[in-house]
Design a protein around this motif. Structure first.
Motif, short mmCIF file in Angstrom:
data_model
loop_
_atom_site.label_atom_id
_atom_site.label_comp_id
_atom_site.label_asym_id
_atom_site.label_seq_id
_atom_site.Cartn_x
_atom_site.Cartn_y
_atom_site.Cartn_z
N GLY A 552 -3.17 49.24 64.91
CA GLY A 552 -3.19 50.36 64.00
C GLY A 552 -2.88 51.69 64.66
N ARG A 553 -2.21 51.65 65.81
CA ARG A 553 -1.86 52.88 66.52
C ARG A 553 -0.34 53.01 66.53
N ILE A 554 0.20 53.53 65.45
CA ILE A 554 1.64 53.67 65.30
C ILE A 554 2.08 54.96 65.97
N THR A 555 2.78 54.84 67.09
CA THR A 555 3.20 56.02 67.84
C THR A 555 4.67 56.32 67.58
N GLU A 556 5.07 57.54 67.89
CA GLU A 556 6.48 57.90 67.74
C GLU A 556 7.35 57.11 68.70
N ASP A 557 6.80 56.81 69.89
CA ASP A 557 7.56 56.01 70.85
C ASP A 557 7.85 54.62 70.27
N ALA A 558 6.87 54.05 69.59
CA ALA A 558 7.08 52.72 69.01
C ALA A 558 8.12 52.78 67.89
N VAL A 559 8.07 53.86 67.09
CA VAL A 559 9.06 54.02 66.03
C VAL A 559 10.45 54.22 66.63
N ASP A 560 10.53 55.00 67.70
CA ASP A 560 11.83 55.20 68.37
C ASP A 560 12.36 53.88 68.92
N ASP A 561 11.47 53.07 69.51
CA ASP A 561 11.89 51.76 70.01
C ASP A 561 12.43 50.90 68.87
N ALA A 562 11.76 50.97 67.73
CA ALA A 562 12.19 50.17 66.58
C ALA A 562 13.60 50.57 66.14
N GLN A 563 13.84 51.87 66.05
CA GLN A 563 15.17 52.32 65.62
C GLN A 563 16.23 51.96 66.66
N ALA A 564 15.86 52.01 67.93
CA ALA A 564 16.80 51.62 68.98
C ALA A 564 17.17 50.14 68.85
N ILE A 565 16.17 49.31 68.58
CA ILE A 565 16.43 47.88 68.39
C ILE A 565 17.40 47.65 67.25
N LEU A 566 17.15 48.31 66.13
CA LEU A 566 17.99 48.11 64.95
C LEU A 566 19.41 48.61 65.17
N GLN A 567 19.57 49.61 66.00
CA GLN A 567 20.89 50.16 66.26
C GLN A 567 21.67 49.33 67.29
N GLN A 568 20.96 48.70 68.21
CA GLN A 568 21.62 48.08 69.36
C GLN A 568 21.88 46.59 69.19
N TYR A 569 21.10 45.90 68.37
CA TYR A 569 21.16 44.44 68.38
C TYR A 569 21.66 43.89 67.04
N ARG A 570 22.50 42.87 67.16
CA ARG A 570 22.92 42.09 66.00
C ARG A 570 21.92 40.97 65.80
N ILE A 571 21.57 40.69 64.57
CA ILE A 571 20.56 39.67 64.32
C ILE A 571 21.09 38.29 64.72
N ASP A 572 20.30 37.56 65.50
CA ASP A 572 20.59 36.17 65.83
C ASP A 572 19.28 35.48 66.15
N ASP A 573 19.35 34.24 66.63
CA ASP A 573 18.13 33.48 66.88
C ASP A 573 17.26 34.13 67.95
N HIS A 574 17.86 34.89 68.86
CA HIS A 574 17.11 35.47 69.97
C HIS A 574 16.61 36.89 69.67
N THR A 575 17.29 37.58 68.77
CA THR A 575 16.89 38.96 68.46
C THR A 575 16.10 39.06 67.16
N TYR A 576 16.03 37.96 66.43
CA TYR A 576 15.44 37.96 65.09
C TYR A 576 14.02 38.51 65.09
N ASP A 577 13.18 38.02 66.01
CA ASP A 577 11.76 38.43 65.99
C ASP A 577 11.63 39.92 66.30
N GLY A 578 12.44 40.41 67.24
CA GLY A 578 12.38 41.83 67.57
C GLY A 578 12.83 42.70 66.41
N ILE A 579 13.86 42.26 65.71
CA ILE A 579 14.36 43.04 64.56
C ILE A 579 13.34 43.06 63.44
N LEU A 580 12.66 41.95 63.21
CA LEU A 580 11.60 41.94 62.18
C LEU A 580 10.46 42.88 62.56
#
Length: 772
Positions: A552-580
């Motif tokens: 329950g500690r949602i930080t700006e760094d975590a949100v930034d990491d999330a947006q970086a993941i969505l921008q950098q990775y194409r969804i596949d079997d290996h990136t699926y869990d990170g994108i979710l």
């Protein structure tokens, strides 16, 4: 006596007018006229199979008989090629002779056939040369009574003895009223070079060459059919290659089909293709079969290796098939032509040829998936190299989002002779691939993989995947046991092993907070040095995000990491869990517009790539986003899509997400009967020990509140009270707090129309709910 070329041009043969054959028709008319005046001779008509040689011969025969000629004919056949004097037997069989002459001809033909059977092949070796002289006398006597036209169709299939006799006859008809018309399919290799040489030296011999129709000729042919007048000929010319036989077949398919301006290749076209191949040079059919099985252009070397056992001249066969208009640039002009060739083969022959193609392609270094398609068609995995190749092909197919092909490769590999050492890896790959299509069916592979993992025989990446799937299937105890066994089997000083297991442990603790204490957390967590130096950045970011949500500690760094993941990775079997995980933290952080944008983009990708499991879970997340945005219609639409992409059982514990949204939607609309039907959807019992179970219980509580219940159903209240408070800080922020039905009853948003169903939801508890 003369034959009018002008009269002939208006003739129709078999209901079809000849196109672009005026010059050839006029030449035949001239030959018939000269024959009628006492100048015997011959006309040779060559050209591709289907170019109209037979139709032109029929036209000449019709004109000749109209002018008082006697017409005798014969047709060569591959099946009768070994029958001595078979072709000439057809010629004499059509003659109107007196009984005694008929008997004499039969005797002479039998005599010649018996001589051939005895091994004599040249005129000088004949023990009875009177046979040929007697047969020639009969024909010359016929020509004295009326002019005589002899038509030989498909002479390339003639028997040797008949060709020898025709050579003998040609030398004796200069001053006879006899014309011999010989049709022979063209090609790089003449079937009877002796006959061709003799005809070229004959004083009254003509050679005609029929070419395929031009685009203008195709347009003329189409215009003769009322429903095709004005149709652009380009597509018709492209499919038929200008071959009159193929074109007429397309017109017939058009007549029997739906109509329209474009050609539709149907049964008539398929039969015409086979007719061309069977009537052509002997090299054509095996080459066509090889190309149809290969399904791509072949190099001369590959083609030679492919058909060398059944064809002595593959290059000539390729040229001949191209010449008749079936191929262009080494490919079939229309897929129906290739399928017709394949359909004309027995299943055993097709399998043998696919296996041969696979061996040749493998030897020549073709891509694994290309080779595997032929192994699949042959259904054979006996060669020592088959199993590794099929595994490699399955990986290539998954990378190309061809999940069905990957499954087919793996199933064939599983049954291969040398599959046993690779059995565990194959089953892990089957679990991964089938999960994309339907997790409910993928679960069948988990028992054997669990045993392998507990025995320390499952590779680390496969074990991590298995743990994730067991969590999905609602089997946390087994997931924890596998994870513990994996931790025991890896080198504790291996930083990459810890990095691989870190997001798995974080996901487990997020989904099953009550059981997180069973995990060997300290032994899974990577050291600060490993985190700083590891190349597994996505796995570290995924674990960090999941820990942020769980605590329950949602930080700006975590949100930034999330947006970086969505921008950098194409969804596949290996990136699926990170994108979710990235989408989840954006939702929890109330970045709903951003989450919706990325979720829509990912949904579009999943749909285009035909991976229903991704689509189902992404639709569930999108439903949650729309619900939080207050767009109930969109939330309901996405939730319904999630339930339709795969069967609800396949969603595992995540079925609680779309079910909750649909229950809330039905409750708000006052659709209580619909809500009761949703209660009947089976859910895993362990789902109620996850955040998704709490969401489901909250939706049920709102339903009871909307029906005007004076108090919450005790069982639901006890479940929520017993579980959610006990999670403490490990419960996601969205699931904390008292269940909805414990809040003031003035919650107007949950109030529905005063009508209520007559039945009680407690009388039909959802399957799989403990104590329900």
């Amino acid at each position: 006596m003369s034959v009018s070329a002008t009269q002939g041009l208006s003739c129709a043969i078999g209901g079809r007018m000849l196109v672009e054959r005026d010059m050839e028709s006029a030449l035949l008319d001239g030959a018939l006229t000269e024959c009628a005046s006492g100048n015997g001779g011959a006309v040779t008509i060559t050209g591709p199979v289907g170019s109209g040689k037979t139709a032109l011969l029929r036209l000449a025969a019709q004109r000749a008989t109209d002018a008082g000629f006697t017409f005798l004919s014969a047709k060569g056949s591959r099946a009768e090629r070994a029958l001595p004097m078979g072709l000439m037997g057809q010629v004499f069989g059509g003659a109107d002779l007196p009984d005694d002459a008929t008997a004499e001809v039969a005797r002479l033909l039998d005599c010649r056939a018996m001589t051939a059977a005895a091994g004599h092949t040249t005129a000088a070796e004949q023990p009875d040369a009177r046979a040929w002289r007697g047969l020639t006398r009969v024909l010359l006597e016929l020509a004295e009574r009326t002019p005589l036209l002899i038509g030989i169709d498909d002479a390339h299939f003639a028997d040797t003895e008949s060709i020898q006799y025709l050579l003998y006859l040609l030398r004796r008809i200069d001053r006879a009223r006899m014309l011999i018309v010989i049709n022979e399919s063209g090609g790089l290799r003449r079937s009877w070079p002796m006959l061709a040489a003799e005809l070229q030296s004959h004083a009254n011999s003509r050679q005609l060459r029929l070419n395929l129709l031009s685009s203008a000729g195709v347009a003329t042919a189409l215009a003769r059919h009322p429903d095709l007048r004005g149709v652009a000929p380009a597509a018709w010319h492209e499919v038929s290659g200008g071959n009159p036989l193929l074109l007429n077949a397309l017109i017939e398919d058009h007549r029997l089909g739906p109509g329209g301006a474009e050609p539709v290749a149907g049964e008539a076209f398929a039969q015409a293709v086979l007719t061309c191949l069977y009537r052509g040079d002997e090299s054509m059919l095996p080459v066509a079969r090889g190309l149809a099985v290969l399904d791509e252009p072949a190099t001369p070397r590959l083609l030679d290796e492919l058909v060398q056992d059944v064809c002595t001249a593959p290059t000539g066969g390729l040229a001949a098939i191209t010449e008749i208009g079936i191929l262009a640039d080494g490919r079939f002009r229309h897929p129906r032509a290739a399928s017709a060739v394949l359909d004309g083969m027995s299943p055993a022959d097709r399998a043998d040829l696919h296996e041969r193609v696979a061996q040749l392609l493998y030897r020549n270094g073709a891509p694994a998936l290309t080779v595997a398609r032929h192994k699949l068609a042959a259904r054979r995995a006996g060669a020592p190299w088959s199993v590794p190749l099929l595994q490699e092909a399955a990986e290539q197919a998954l990378a190309a989002d061809d999940t069905t092909a990957a499954m087919d490769c793996l199933r064939l590999a599983e049954g291969g002779r040398d599959a046993h050492p690779e059995c565990t890896r194959i089953q892990a790959a089957l679990l991964r691939a089938s999960w994309r299509l339907d997790p409910a069916t993928a679960e069948r592979y988990s028992p054997a993989l669990i045993q392998a993992a507990l025995a320390g025989k499952l590779p680390l990446t496969a074990a991590a995947m298995l743990v994730n799937h067991l969590m999905w299937f609602g089997r946390p105890a087994e997931a924890a046991a596998v994870l513990a066994a994996v931790v025991d089997s890896v080198d504790p000083d291996d930083p990459e092993a810890a990095i691989n297991l870190y997001p798995v442990e974080s996901r487990f603790a997020y989904i099953y907070p009550e059981l997180a204490g069973q995990l060997p957390g300290d032994r899974i967590r990577p050291t600060p040095l490993a985190l700083a130096t590891s190349t597994g950045k996505l796995r570290i970011q995924t674990a960090t995000i999941l820990d942020s949500i769980r605590r329950g500690r949602i930080t700006e760094d975590a949100v930034d990491d999330a947006q970086a993941i969505l921008q950098q990775y194409r969804i596949d079997d290996h990136t699926y869990d990170g994108i979710l995980a990235a989408l989840e933290i954006l939702v929890h952080a109330e970045h709903l517009e951003t989450a919706a944008f990325w979720c829509d983009s990912l949904l579009s990708q999943a749909d285009e790539r035909h991976i229903p499991t991704w689509s189902a879970l992404l639709s569930s997340i999108r439903a949650t986003i729309s619900f939080r945005q207050g767009d109930m219609a969109e939330a309901e639409r996405h939730a319904n899509l999630a339930m339709c992409r795969i069967q609800p059982a396949g969603l595992g514990i995540f079925v609680g997400i779309p079910l909750s949204i649909l229950l809330l939607s039905a409750t708000r609309r006052g659709q209580f009967e619909k809500a009761l039907r949703l209660f009947a959807v089976p859910v895993p019992a362990v789902m109620f020990r996850t955040p998704f179970g709490l969401q489901y219980l909250r939706a049920r509580g709102r339903f009871h509140l909307a029906r005007g219940a004076t108090g919450p159903p005790s069982r639901i209240s006890r479940r929520a009270g017993n579980w959610s408070p006990g999670w403490g800080s490990t419960c996601p922020r969205s699931c904390r707090g008292a269940p909805t039905w414990r809040r003031p009853a003035s919650h107007s948003a949950c109030r529905a129309p005063t009508s209520s169903p007559t039945s009680s939801p407690d009388s039909a508890p959802p399957t799989g709910v403990p104590g329900g």
